[in-house]
Design an enzyme around this catalytic site. Structure first.
Site, PDB file in Angstrom:
ATOM      1  CE  LYS A  83      -2.876   2.892   2.522  1.00  0.00           C
ATOM      2  NZ  LYS A  83      -3.513   3.317   4.190  1.00  0.00           N
ATOM      3  CB  ALA A 115      -8.088   7.807   5.233  1.00  0.00           C
TER       4      ALA A 115
END
Length: 265
Positions: free
Chosen positions: A107, A194
């Site tokens: 990631k 997020a």
């Protein structure tokens, strides 16, 4: 009779099939034991680890998170959290590949500001290009800009991960229309990354058609992380089923649930 979603409705990333669409982080828990319990309750199969903040073998003699999250059971997703430039991000991914015996799934996040933790999209593009050419399967954290998301996909990233809100804010999806546009234009998995704060946020992301959701603080900072992990698991499943079912069209005025024709009196 209604039917459950087909068993083949799996998340596929870089050619690998996963039954869970919830991806979880490993930071901010009180200890490794709580980390393991929460991740177990989440049902997640992909677990992301901040290489610059978590020991996965680079510090011999210290507790290793892989002892409680064995790679034989979980797909470990090294991430570049804490990286603010291209070179550091690329170097971190290469270190992770070495520590994890050639593991290529990473990631990527290249941050632009310590206060907001918003991505530096120019640096993210540059780092993504280098990593893709180097054989990495890049899942990339970005802003909720549909144009940037498409550019990252075209560059060869295997998944695009737009933020819902600032990292760790718990504000939920602030711009659902942008997320929807990214999903509609993408040919690779789109995962919200997020900003999720509670189960309803996760469900909304899935109802928009996202392939999955990655979260950490929403679980780890809950009063009961293990219980919240369980709630998130159910929210992801419910949101996915709602998306597959297809919601009713919104209407301005009432529409009776019972038919108005054929009344007895």
């Amino acid at each position: 009779m209604s039917q459950a979603p087909a068993q083949s409705d799996s998340l596929i990333i870089a050619g690998q099939e996963y039954g869970s669409r919830l991806l979880v982080g490993t930071g901010k828990y009180k200890d490794l034991a709580e980390t393991a319990r929460a991740i177990e309750a989440s049902g997640a199969q992909i677990v992301t680890v901040a290489v610059r903040r978590t020991n996965i073998g680079q510090t011999p003699g210290e507790p290793n998170i892989l002892d409680v999250l064995p790679p034989e059971r979980y797909t470990i997703l090294p991430n570049t959290a804490g990286c603010y430039d291209v070179d550091t991000a690329v170097r971190t991914c290469r270190l992770a590949r070495e520590l994890l015996d050639g593991h290529n799934l990473v990631k990527l996040e290249v941050l632009g500001d310590e206060k907001t933790l918003f991505p530096d999209v120019v640096a993210t593009l540059a780092a993504a290009e280098i990593l893709v050419k180097d054989g990495f399967d890049v899942m990339v954290y970005t802003n909720d800009d549909p144009i940037m998301a498409k550019r990252l996909e075209d560059l060869g990233c295997v998944a695009v991960m737009p933020l819902a809100a600032p990292i760790g804010s718990g504000l939920g999806i602030r711009n659902p229309l942008n997320i929807l546009t990214i999903v509609e234009n993408a040919k690779v998995p789109v995962l919200v990354d997020a900003g999720v704060g509670t189960a309803s946020d996760a469900a909304v992301a899935m109802e928009l058609g996202c392939a999955g959701v990655l979260m950490n603080t929403a679980i780890a900072a809950a009063r009961d992380p293990v219980l919240m992990a369980s709630a998130m698991r159910k929210a992801i499943e419910a949101g996915r089923e709602a998306f597959l079912a297809g919601r009713m069209a919104p209407k301005r005025f009432a529409s009776a649930s019972s038919p108005l024709t054929g009344l007895f009196f």
